[in-house]
Scaffold this active site. Structure first.
Site, mmCIF file in Angstrom:
data_model
loop_
_atom_site.group_PDB
_atom_site.id
_atom_site.type_symbol
_atom_site.label_atom_id
_atom_site.label_comp_id
_atom_site.label_asym_id
_atom_site.label_seq_id
_atom_site.Cartn_x
_atom_site.Cartn_y
_atom_site.Cartn_z
ATOM 1 N N ASP A 33 0.841 -1.187 0.000
ATOM 2 C CA ASP A 33 0.000 0.000 0.000
ATOM 3 C C ASP A 33 0.879 1.242 0.000
ATOM 4 O O ASP A 33 2.100 1.153 0.040
ATOM 5 C CB ASP A 33 -0.909 0.000 1.222
ATOM 6 C CG ASP A 33 -0.095 0.069 2.504
ATOM 7 O OD1 ASP A 33 0.947 -0.621 2.586
ATOM 8 O OD2 ASP A 33 -0.454 0.821 3.408
ATOM 9 N N GLU A 104 -0.570 -1.557 5.587
ATOM 10 C CA GLU A 104 0.397 -1.187 6.619
ATOM 11 C C GLU A 104 0.425 0.312 6.887
ATOM 12 O O GLU A 104 0.499 0.737 8.023
ATOM 13 C CB GLU A 104 1.795 -1.684 6.223
ATOM 14 C CG GLU A 104 2.847 -1.502 7.289
ATOM 15 C CD GLU A 104 3.613 -0.192 7.235
ATOM 16 O OE1 GLU A 104 3.417 0.625 6.321
ATOM 17 O OE2 GLU A 104 4.414 0.027 8.142
#
Length: 158
Positions: A33, A104
Site C-alpha cells: 500500500d 500497513e
C-alpha cells in the site's frame, strides 16, 4: 468510518513455496500500500499506476511508481529471487512463505486477527524477514537489524 459505514479491509496474501523438509523456512513480510493519495496534497501520480514522465534529456524517460521503495520494490525483490532460482533450476536454500498486506500505512487493521486465525501457517517458520525499509541514498539500501516497538515472548502456563 465516523458515519457508521463499514469498508472491506484490503487483502492480505499468505503464500508458500515448499521444496525441502530439511531446509529452514523463512517467512517474508511486506506491504504494497501507499500513503493516502490526494493530488491536492502535492502528489503528481496515481498511487497504483506506473507513470512515464520525460527525463532531463529528450531520449530518457523516468518511471514513477508511488510506494516503489516503501514497500512494493522490496516485496518484488523477494518474488524475483524465487523466480530466478526457479528459472535457473537451482535448489532453493530455504523454504519460502510470504505475508503481503495491503494496509500497513494505515495501521494494518485486521492483520493481527488474520494471523491469529492462521497460526498453522506459521507453525513451521524458522525465521521472519520484515522487508519494510527504504534506501538511504541512490546507492545504499538500508539493512535494518532492529525495530522499535517489536517484542516477542513465549509463555507456557501449566
Amino acid at each position: 468510518l465516523p458515519d457508521g459505514q463499514d469498508l472491506p479491509l484490503p487483502p492480505v496474501i499468505l503464500g508458500e513455496l515448499r521444496k525441502d523438509a530439511h531446509n529452514p523456512t523463512v517467512c517474508f513480510y511486506g506491504h504494497v500500500d501507499v500513503q493516502p493519495a490526494k493530488k491536492e496534497d502535492g502528489w503528481k501520480t496515481d498511487p497504483y499506476t506506473l507513470t512515464e514522465i520525460d527525463g532531463v534529456y529528450p531520449v530518457l524517460r523516468n518511471l514513477y511508481g508511488r510506494g516503489a521503495t516503501d514497500n512494493k520494490g522490496p516485496v518484488l525483490a523477494w518474488i524475483n529471487a524465487v523466480e530466478t532460482f526457479r528459472a535457473l533450476k537451482l535448489a532453493m536454500p530455504v523454504n519460502f512463505k510470504f505475508v503481503i498486506e495491503g494496509m500497513e500505512e494505515a495501521g494494518s487493521l485486521g492483520l493481527e486477527k488474520l494471523l491469529e486465525e492462521n497460526q498453522c501457517f506459521f507453525s513451521d517458520v524458522d525465521y521472519i524477514v520484515i522487508s519494510d525499509n527504504l534506501w538511504l541514498s541512490n546507492k545504499k539500501p538500508a539493512l535494518t537489524y532492529g525495530s522499535r516497538g517489536n517484542a516477542c515472548f513465549f509463555v507456557e502456563v501449566k
